[in-house]
Design a protein around this motif. Structure first.
Motif, PDB file in Angstrom:
ATOM      1  N   SER A   1     -18.411 -21.884  16.054  1.00 49.17           N
ATOM      2  CA  SER A   1     -18.450 -23.181  15.610  1.00 49.17           C
ATOM      3  C   SER A   1     -18.855 -23.429  13.969  1.00 49.17           C
ATOM      4  CB  SER A   1     -19.462 -24.182  16.414  1.00 49.17           C
ATOM      5  OG  SER A   1     -20.783 -23.928  16.138  1.00 49.17           O
ATOM      6  N   TYR A   2     -19.368 -22.425  13.311  1.00 46.26           N
ATOM      7  CA  TYR A   2     -19.687 -22.500  11.980  1.00 46.26           C
ATOM      8  C   TYR A   2     -18.505 -22.281  11.161  1.00 46.26           C
ATOM      9  CZ  TYR A   2     -24.566 -22.967  13.359  1.00 46.26           C
ATOM     10  OH  TYR A   2     -25.768 -23.191  13.878  1.00 46.26           O
ATOM     11  N   PRO A   3     -18.114 -23.076  10.198  1.00 44.37           N
ATOM     12  CA  PRO A   3     -16.873 -23.064   9.290  1.00 44.37           C
ATOM     13  C   PRO A   3     -16.875 -22.488   8.043  1.00 44.37           C
ATOM     14  CG  PRO A   3     -18.004 -24.893   8.635  1.00 44.37           C
ATOM     15  CD  PRO A   3     -18.900 -24.483   9.866  1.00 44.37           C
ATOM     16  N   ASN A   4     -18.196 -21.916   7.635  1.00 45.12           N
ATOM     17  CA  ASN A   4     -18.279 -21.240   6.376  1.00 45.12           C
ATOM     18  C   ASN A   4     -18.067 -19.766   6.231  1.00 45.12           C
ATOM     19  OD1 ASN A   4     -20.576 -21.535   7.708  1.00 45.12           O
ATOM     20  ND2 ASN A   4     -21.718 -21.290   5.866  1.00 45.12           N
ATOM     21  N   TYR A   5     -17.417 -19.043   7.064  1.00 44.10           N
ATOM     22  CA  TYR A   5     -17.122 -17.833   7.191  1.00 44.10           C
ATOM     23  C   TYR A   5     -15.820 -17.339   7.974  1.00 44.10           C
ATOM     24  CZ  TYR A   5     -20.273 -17.847  11.183  1.00 44.10           C
ATOM     25  OH  TYR A   5     -20.912 -18.111  12.584  1.00 44.10           O
ATOM     26  N   GLN A   6     -15.440 -16.256   7.755  1.00 43.72           N
ATOM     27  CA  GLN A   6     -14.163 -15.722   8.898  1.00 43.72           C
ATOM     28  C   GLN A   6     -14.927 -15.014   9.868  1.00 43.72           C
ATOM     29  OE1 GLN A   6     -11.150 -13.331   6.943  1.00 43.72           O
ATOM     30  NE2 GLN A   6      -9.873 -13.971   8.502  1.00 43.72           N
TER      31      GLN A   6
ATOM     32  N   GLU B   1     -28.769 -23.728   8.947  1.00 47.42           N
ATOM     33  CA  GLU B   1     -27.932 -23.461   7.665  1.00 47.42           C
ATOM     34  C   GLU B   1     -27.617 -22.047   7.841  1.00 47.42           C
ATOM     35  OE1 GLU B   1     -29.619 -24.755   4.131  1.00 47.42           O
ATOM     36  OE2 GLU B   1     -30.253 -26.376   5.137  1.00 47.42           O
ATOM     37  N   VAL B   2     -26.073 -21.445   7.640  1.00 42.17           N
ATOM     38  CA  VAL B   2     -26.002 -19.778   7.600  1.00 42.17           C
ATOM     39  C   VAL B   2     -26.000 -19.763   6.201  1.00 42.17           C
ATOM     40  CG1 VAL B   2     -23.751 -18.347   7.649  1.00 42.17           C
ATOM     41  CG2 VAL B   2     -24.280 -20.351   9.442  1.00 42.17           C
ATOM     42  N   LYS B   3     -26.290 -18.310   5.827  1.00 36.45           N
ATOM     43  CA  LYS B   3     -26.552 -17.799   4.546  1.00 36.45           C
ATOM     44  C   LYS B   3     -25.233 -18.125   3.937  1.00 36.45           C
ATOM     45  CE  LYS B   3     -30.174 -14.657   5.865  1.00 36.45           C
ATOM     46  NZ  LYS B   3     -30.480 -13.168   6.123  1.00 36.45           N
ATOM     47  N   LYS B   4     -25.286 -18.429   2.636  1.00 37.02           N
ATOM     48  CA  LYS B   4     -24.163 -18.814   1.715  1.00 37.02           C
ATOM     49  C   LYS B   4     -23.285 -17.610   1.463  1.00 37.02           C
ATOM     50  CE  LYS B   4     -25.813 -23.448   0.164  1.00 37.02           C
ATOM     51  NZ  LYS B   4     -27.243 -23.372   1.103  1.00 37.02           N
ATOM     52  N   ASN B   5     -24.084 -16.304   1.240  1.00 36.92           N
ATOM     53  CA  ASN B   5     -23.352 -15.217   0.821  1.00 36.92           C
ATOM     54  C   ASN B   5     -22.386 -14.512   1.853  1.00 36.92           C
ATOM     55  OD1 ASN B   5     -25.668 -14.489   2.339  1.00 36.92           O
ATOM     56  ND2 ASN B   5     -25.806 -12.607   1.113  1.00 36.92           N
TER      57      ASN B   5
END
Length: 709
Positions: free
Chosen positions: A535-540, A501-505
């Protein structure tokens, strides 16, 4: 999501807006060194923070300064690097609050130390004045000391030593430096009583035998005449006319006569007696020069009664003169029989060196006593300096203040130590830092890197796992630093210990040149980390690299992903810009290099060629030559002058141009000198590029046509 960068100026970017095609969620960017790739990475970060709502915790930026800015701590702790609170489970929040409070309670002692240094300086300045005044022109040295306390300690002992010689402190305080004893010591040491090499007993007996011998009265010229004849024989060698009288001479007759003179026993005896007499005269001269002529000044210098030695040497000289008279009588009339007492002569000669040895013993004893006196005086002088140092009112006042300041700072240090101990206890309870080290160590062990992290004083200590030895950050290689840095960067991205889980911030991740100076195994591991990050989608994400192989490796993996775009940083007229790689068609590194040199070779006006390209184009040409040669030759052929004949055999076998050999030499020099050393000759670089393209086309036109596209 960041689409473009606007009005960006840094180095080769001038008020840049772009790229024309928008950035995507995931972006892989290639740019050779010198094209502006690193500047672009800063431009991306700068553009991100133009939104005032963005915070530092929203971005992660990896570049060549990551180790310096994110790992290293204070210079005095060279064996430690910063710890990471990965916040796996939000532990120890209260501990961190308490740590923050305790750290604020720690007193900075730097100002106290500056005050102490200033007081010490004033004491030392005053002491130096006392020392220089009291020592006068003596050669005593300043005692070595590390601080004022040690200076006082040494002089207290010196005062005690001086009081054993002079217990009256008033008299001791009056002593000042005087180099008269040191000058006297030098003067005494300069007096030399050197022994002489005496005539051997067998020569004395030979002399006695000659004096007793009754030689016949046959006419033999004197020794002086015979010597003169021998010299004349040398002068008239191969002459028929006498150099003295101008008459004809029979050299052979003269030579026979002179040989007869030389062999004559009477003549040999004359020569020996003359030599023996000369020795005796030398002994007399030595005795006069070193003693008899100076004995009064010696008596005054050493304060000795030397009359005994004066009488001894006078007697010896008179006896030697008597022997010289006897020898002269024999030389005057060789037929005379003269009886002498050689034992008396031997005794006199031995007495010369015996008396010299006595004089040397007297001199050395006197010098030893004087050195003891000087040493004793130096002890008193140092004690006198120390006494003034101790009783000087200004120094005493500064010393009392210094003791007070040192006591205060020691109390502060003790309180700080107690606070630091509490901080360490709290930090050691923060398991998130320990967990982070465990994860790093597991990866390092799997890669067999040979280093580990240990939590020490709230930071990590680098340790050599094979030798169980602490390491400084500069003890490990650049490749190991880079691997350690990318591991820090990667693991810190996650909320959980399992890295799922990548940090949400985190909104933006920028990675500039993540692979550098690592071996192939670690390089592949870092590439696998980058692919994970991609491969992780939740950051640019922006990954920038100057290594075409790495760019290709990452691009092949994600070229079908619609959210991944490929770009290249280019430069034209010394201005950098970003251009999309359309349709994601990736050329192999060699083909890319070939096309770039081919395009460069078509240039005519290169007056605006950038300084970076002075290094860049020769490097690319060298790679092309070596790669092309690998197609044609069974072994690796480096592009240098040592392999000129092999390279000529391949590149010039179809050439009839007599200048091509010279052009090939220039090309190899450009590739090997210009790629390492800055040269201002762009025309030579361009002409070498044109020549390289020409010879490859001559050798293999199909290869040329295929790769120029």
């Amino acid at each position: 999501m960041l689409k473009k960068i606007n009005n960006f100026t840094l180095k080769s970017f001038y008020d840049y807006n772009g790229p024309e095609e928008n950035f995507d969620l995931k972006n892989i960017i290639f740019g050779y060194n010198g094209k502006g790739k690193t500047s672009l990475s800063y431009g991306i970060v700068e553009e991100f923070f133009k939104d005032n709502n963005k915070k530092n915790e929203n971005i992660r930026f990896f570049n060549n300064k990551y180790v310096e800015e994110n790992l290293l701590i204070e210079e005095e702790h060279k064996t430690q690097i910063k710890s990471v609170v990965a916040n796996f489970g939000k532990k120890s929040v209260e501990n961190r609050k308490e740590i923050y409070k305790l750290k604020n309670d720690i007193v900075d002692i730097k100002n106290y130390e500056l005050e102490i240094n200033e007081i010490e300086k004033k004491i030392i300045d005053e002491y130096e004045q006392i020392f220089n005044r009291k020592k006068g022109n003596t050669k005593i040295l300043n005692p070595h000391y590390l601080n004022v306390q040690e200076l006082f300690s040494k002089y207290e002992k010196l005062v005690d030593d001086a009081k054993k010689i002079e217990n009256n402190l008033e008299e001791l305080s009056k002593i000042t430096g005087d180099n008269s004893l040191e000058d006297l010591l030098i003067e005494k040491k300069e007096v030399l009583f050197n022994k002489i090499l005496l005539t051997k007993d067998e020569d004395i007996e030979k002399m006695k035998k000659i004096l007793l011998n009754n030689y016949d009265n046959s006419h033999i010229p004197s020794s002086e005449v015979v010597d003169w004849l021998n010299e004349g024989l040398k002068i008239h060698k191969n002459h028929k006319i006498c150099e003295f009288c101008g008459n004809n001479i029979n050299l052979e007759n003269i030579k026979v006569k002179i040989q007869k003179y030389n062999k004559d026993e009477k003549q040999k005896a004359n020569q020996f007696l003359i030599s023996f007499r000369n020795n005796l005269e030398n002994y007399i001269e030595h005795i006069n020069n070193f003693f008899l002529n100076n004995y009064k000044s010696y008596e005054k210098l050493f304060n000795f009664d030397l009359s005994k030695y004066f009488e001894n040497f006078n007697k010896i000289v008179n006896n030697l003169l008597s022997f010289i008279d006897l020898i002269n009588n024999k030389l005057k009339e060789i037929t005379n029989i003269i009886n002498v007492d050689t034992e008396e002569l031997k005794k006199d000669l031995n007495n010369i060196n015996s008396n010299i040895e006595d004089l040397n013993n007297l001199k050395n004893n006197d010098i030893n006593n004087l050195e003891k006196k000087i040493n004793k005086f130096n002890i008193l002088l140092k004690g006198s300096i120390g006494l003034e140092l101790i009783v000087n009112p200004l120094i005493k006042e500064k010393k009392d203040l210094l003791i007070e300041k040192i006591k205060n700072i020691e109390e502060i240090k003790e309180k700080n130590n107690i606070l630091n101990k509490k901080i360490k206890e709290l930090e050691n309870n923060q398991s998130n830092k320990i967990d982070f080290a465990v994860i790093i160590n597991e990866i390092l062990n799997n890669l067999d890197v040979g280093i580990n992290l240990e939590l020490t004083n709230n930071n990590y200590t680098l340790k050599n796992t094979k030798m169980d030895k602490e390491l400084e950050i500069n003890d490990i290689s650049d490749g190991e630093k880079n691997l350690l840095a990318i591991l820090y960067f990667y693991i810190e991205l996650f909320e959980d210990i399992n890295q799922t889980e990548v940090k949400k911030n985190i909104e933006l991740v920028v990675i500039d040149d993540p692979i550098s100076s690592v071996d192939d195994l670690n390089k592949m591991y870092i590439l696998s980390i980058l692919k994970e990050i991609l491969s992780y989608p939740n950051y640019q994400l922006f990954i920038l690299t100057h290594v075409w192989d790495d760019f290709c490796n990452l691009s092949y993996t994600f070229m079908r992903d619609e959210k991944v775009s490929l770009f290249e940083v280019k430069k034209s007229n010394n201005k950098s810009y970003v251009q999309i790689i359309k349709n994601k068609k990736i050329k192999l590194p060699y083909k890319y290099d070939f096309k770039e040199i081919y395009d460069f070779s078509k240039e005519n006006d290169i007056s605006n060629l950038s300084k970076n390209n002075y290094f860049y184009y020769p490097n690319v040409m060298r790679r092309i030559i070596e790669h092309f040669l690998s197609f044609k030759y069974s072994e690796e052929v480096p592009a240098n002058s040592k392999n000129f004949n092999k390279i000529k055999k391949i590149l010039l076998f179809k050439s009839d141009n007599p200048n091509d050999k010279k052009n090939l030499e220039v090309l190899l020099n450009v590739c090997n000198i210009y790629s390492h050393k800055y040269q201002r000759n762009p025309n030579e670089i361009l002409s070498s590029a044109k020549f390289l393209m020409k010879v490859i086309k001559n050798v293999d036109e199909n290869h040329f046509n295929e790769n120029k596209q």
